[in-house]
Scaffold this active site. Structure first.
Site, short mmCIF file in Angstrom:
data_model
loop_
_atom_site.label_atom_id
_atom_site.label_comp_id
_atom_site.label_asym_id
_atom_site.label_seq_id
_atom_site.Cartn_x
_atom_site.Cartn_y
_atom_site.Cartn_z
N GLU A 175 0.83 -1.21 0.00
CA GLU A 175 0.00 0.00 0.00
C GLU A 175 0.86 1.26 0.00
O GLU A 175 0.55 2.23 -0.71
CB GLU A 175 -0.94 -0.01 1.20
N HIS A 208 -10.32 1.55 0.23
CA HIS A 208 -10.76 0.68 1.32
C HIS A 208 -12.27 0.46 1.32
O HIS A 208 -12.79 -0.29 2.16
CB HIS A 208 -10.33 1.27 2.67
#
Length: 329
Positions: A175, A208
């Protein structure tokens, strides 16, 4: 900040008649098109990262070891290829960073030790209250806790735990690589460093939202609770993303954001409500307040660019025409 208007997105630069932005000097596309390329590249990276999680069809939940292993494969492939997106962006915009691609993405040796230690120390100071709460609630004393942490058997057990590997290793590394190391170099010439700190986390926060589909699919809660949780997670991850973007710019290294990301994944969101009802509430709340105060006091000194050497993103902006970026000093 990058603005949408009749001419599209503008490239932030300080007007200097004697000097043009690097893309114009090289005969590349106009600044508006350069920024559209940057935004589209970031969107493509975010969609590719999230999409890689769903290339495997499975009826099993996301925490099942088999699902985690498959997702490891696809996410690592996408993350490994993500620097090619930055390379393509450089060719399309004509912007020359003045450093190698790996250096621009935070892979460099200069200042690596303070870059690994100081941001993590700063983050642990912020979590002083939760760390005190963890130690108060832990049945073992400090000596026993250190023995467990340093024991090779404990680490071997962690390395065979798929959830631990996902939360502490793979997710922080991939990420931060995709959403910070790759996106910030593409956004910074378009928006400037300051706005990029707050623009880049939006891609991270939206990425997300895919948890909503899994929670709805397995009926893990009511629809209202799922969407409320997703909104909270977006806010929290956006704020956290802005913090790690700030660390990446100020240190010029990827290792600091990765370690801080791993630490925050381990700690989770501070249990403030539990602290308010804790038997030792007063010293615990004092620890929370002290941690926040010390964090704000030490944020600038511990991320002083002088500690980390030449900052690649600052070099990039100088070549793009912005030689007065405030985060570079």
């Amino acid at each position: 900040m990058a603005a949408l208007g009749g001419d599209g997105l503008r490239l932030l630069s300080v007007p200097r008649p004697e000097r043009q932005p690097e893309s114009a000097a090289l005969g590349g596309p106009g600044p508006g098109l350069c920024c559209w390329v940057s935004v589209f590249s970031c969107l493509s990276l975010a969609c590719s990262y999230v999409g890689s999680l769903y290339v495997w069809k499975s009826e099993l939940p996301r925490d099942h070891p088999a699902v985690i292993k498959r997702r490891f494969t696809s996410v690592l492939v996408v993350s490994s290829l993500s620097p090619l997106c930055v390379l393509l962006w450089r060719e399309l915009t004509g912007i020359q960073p003045g450093t190698s691609l790996l250096t621009l993405m935070g892979f460099r040796l200069e200042g690596i030790f303070p870059a690994a230690l100081l941001p993590l120390l700063l983050t642990m100071i912020l979590f002083l209250g939760p760390l005190m709460q963890l130690s108060m609630d832990c049945p073992c004393d400090l000596a026993d806790g250190l023995k467990v942490v340093l024991a090779p058997r404990s680490w071997a057990r962690c390395l065979t735990d798929m959830r631990w590997l996902r939360n502490q290793v793979i997710a922080p590394l991939t990420e931060e690589l995709v959403f910070r190391a790759c996106m910030l170099p593409m956004l910074a010439p378009c928006t400037g460093l300051g706005p990029a700190v707050f623009t880049c986390p939006l891609f991270f926060g939206v990425a997300h939202f895919h948890h909503i589909f899994e929670q709805l699919r397995f009926r893990q809660s009511s629809v209202g609770s799922i969407f409320l949780s997703a909104a909270f997670q977006f806010s929290y991850t956006a704020v956290f993303g802005a913090y790690t973007a700030f660390l990446f710019i100020r240190t010029g290294h990827l290792i600091g954001p990765v370690l801080c990301h791993s630490f925050c994944n381990y700690m989770g969101f501070p249990a403030v409500c539990a602290a308010l009802e804790h038997p030792q509430r007063r010293p615990l709340l004092a620890g929370y307040a002290l941690g926040v105060g010390l964090f704000l006091l030490l944020l600038q000194p511990l991320t002083d660019p002088k500690l980390y050497g030449s900052l690649p993103l600052c070099v990039l902006l100088e070549r793009a025409g912005d030689s007065e970026a405030p985060l570079c000093s």
